[in-house]
Write a protein that holds these residues in place. Structure first.
Motif, short mmCIF file in Angstrom:
data_model
loop_
_atom_site.label_atom_id
_atom_site.label_comp_id
_atom_site.label_asym_id
_atom_site.label_seq_id
_atom_site.Cartn_x
_atom_site.Cartn_y
_atom_site.Cartn_z
N ILE A 161 27.50 -36.90 -70.52
CA ILE A 161 27.92 -35.62 -71.08
C ILE A 161 26.69 -34.74 -71.23
CG2 ILE A 161 29.06 -34.48 -73.03
CD1 ILE A 161 30.21 -37.33 -73.71
N ASP A 162 26.72 -33.58 -70.59
CA ASP A 162 25.65 -32.59 -70.71
C ASP A 162 26.23 -31.41 -71.48
OD1 ASP A 162 23.91 -30.38 -70.24
OD2 ASP A 162 23.04 -31.44 -68.54
N GLN A 163 25.85 -31.27 -72.74
CA GLN A 163 26.45 -30.25 -73.59
C GLN A 163 25.36 -29.57 -74.42
OE1 GLN A 163 29.38 -31.68 -76.45
NE2 GLN A 163 30.61 -29.85 -76.12
N GLY A 164 25.27 -28.26 -74.25
CA GLY A 164 24.28 -27.49 -75.00
C GLY A 164 22.85 -27.94 -74.75
N GLY A 165 22.59 -28.43 -73.55
CA GLY A 165 21.25 -28.89 -73.22
C GLY A 165 20.95 -30.31 -73.65
N ARG A 166 21.89 -30.97 -74.34
CA ARG A 166 21.70 -32.35 -74.79
C ARG A 166 22.56 -33.28 -73.95
NH1 ARG A 166 24.31 -35.30 -79.72
NH2 ARG A 166 23.02 -37.17 -79.92
N ARG A 167 22.00 -34.40 -73.56
CA ARG A 167 22.73 -35.34 -72.73
C ARG A 167 23.03 -36.62 -73.50
NH1 ARG A 167 20.91 -34.94 -66.37
NH2 ARG A 167 21.89 -32.90 -66.07
N LEU A 168 24.29 -37.04 -73.40
CA LEU A 168 24.74 -38.29 -74.01
C LEU A 168 25.18 -39.24 -72.91
CD1 LEU A 168 26.94 -37.27 -77.09
CD2 LEU A 168 24.66 -38.28 -77.13
#
Length: 320
Positions: A161-168
């Protein structure tokens, strides 16, 4: 429906033969309409941002490395989505597939998954992107006493998940086990001891779905998750069973009676002790043989999986 009308004499006749030899060159492709990238005036409905839009369940063979150094090729179902701004009509969904196929020949790793997400995020000019791969992973499992072995399959999904520049990086893992009711076990023993009455406790096939955020640089192998689940709840369903194995399984269940509340806490204890795992969620469903309903439980740790409302199919979607 209006009546069919013959084309006027001025209209050109249309060919009904497929032009197998026609080639679409660059100049011709430039003339093709592209409604997905049309102006905002073509938007249907509310002009709202969309969190997920893309494709689901396109399948292809992917090579996975085993913990023992071997390799296995498995059919994998891929879901890829991106976010869409409120003033954009749509996306070219084939670009998600083309981006993934560019990396599909490589042996699977989270690095390959990250590269594919970066590619289609850039191609589609999206802020957020997600990629999920679902597979059924085979491992040889020994019987309890007879020395036989069989293939146990584990339903797994890997998600980036790439969301708001953060990857999970998330692993979703299904574990199927037997749950013997502690209350029923005690009541059965009471009937034997108090009245000499033969009684059997009820047990049922059960399933836990574990979703875990992977932390750090050390690889969390699929085999590691199997071992974690077996430590938490050792009554995994069996593949190869002879009479001595069936007797052993009855003894194993009697040694490990478990309510659904116990199950999610047992998994949580092992997950908390694993340094390669951060936030997690455990959903468990015991398919009751006593009741005409299931016993279910859900436990989360950290903000990633915290939720107020549950999808109506949260528990029904578990397949044991």
């Amino acid at each position: 429906m209006p009546p069919f009308r013959q084309p006027s004499a001025a209209a050109p006749a249309l060919s009904r033969t497929y032009p197998a030899d026609f080639l679409a060159d660059e100049a011709y492709r430039a003339t093709l309409p592209d409604l997905q990238n049309g102006p905002a005036s073509l938007i249907v409905g509310a002009r709202k941002a969309i969190q997920h839009v893309g494709i689901s369940n396109f399948r292809l063979p992917i090579r996975y490395r085993r913990q023992d150094g071997g390799e296995v090729t498995l059919e994998t179902s891929v879901t890829g989505t991106v976010s869409l701004d409120a003033d954009r009509k749509g996306i070219n969904m084939s670009r998600i597939m083309r981006s993934f196929y560019a990396h599909a020949e490589k042996q699977f790793s989270l690095g390959v998954l990250a590269a594919a997400v970066s590619d289609y995020k850039d191609h589609l000019d999206a802020f957020d992107a997600r990629l999920q791969m679902r597979l059924s992973y085979p491992l040889r499992a020994p019987s309890l006493r007879s020395g036989l072995e069989g293939w146990q399959y584990y339903d797994i999904a890997m998600e980036l998940i790439d969301q708001g520049g953060r990857r999970l990086r998330v692993m979703h893992f299904d574990y199927v086990y037997s749950s013997t009711c502690p209350c029923s076990l005690e009541l059965s023993e009471h009937a034997r001891q108090a009245r000499g009455q033969l009684a059997t406790p009820h047990s049922q096939r059960s399933i836990a779905r574990i979703s875990a955020v992977m932390e750090g640089d050390d690889r969390l192998w699929f085999e590691d998750m199997v071992a974690l689940c077996r430590r938490a709840v050792p009554t995994e369903t069996q593949v190869m069973v002879k009479r001595e194995d069936e007797q052993a399984f009855a003894e194993l269940n009697a040694a490990n009676p478990i309510f659904v509340e116990d199950a999610v806490r047992a998994f949580a204890r092992e997950l908390e002790a694993e340094p390669r795992i951060g936030d997690f969620r455990v959903i468990a469903s015991h398919r009751e043989s006593l009741h005409s309903h299931d016993a279910v439980s859900l436990l989360t740790e950290g903000p990633t999986f915290a939720q107020t409302s549950l999808d109506p199919m949260t528990f029904a979607g578990l397949r044991a």
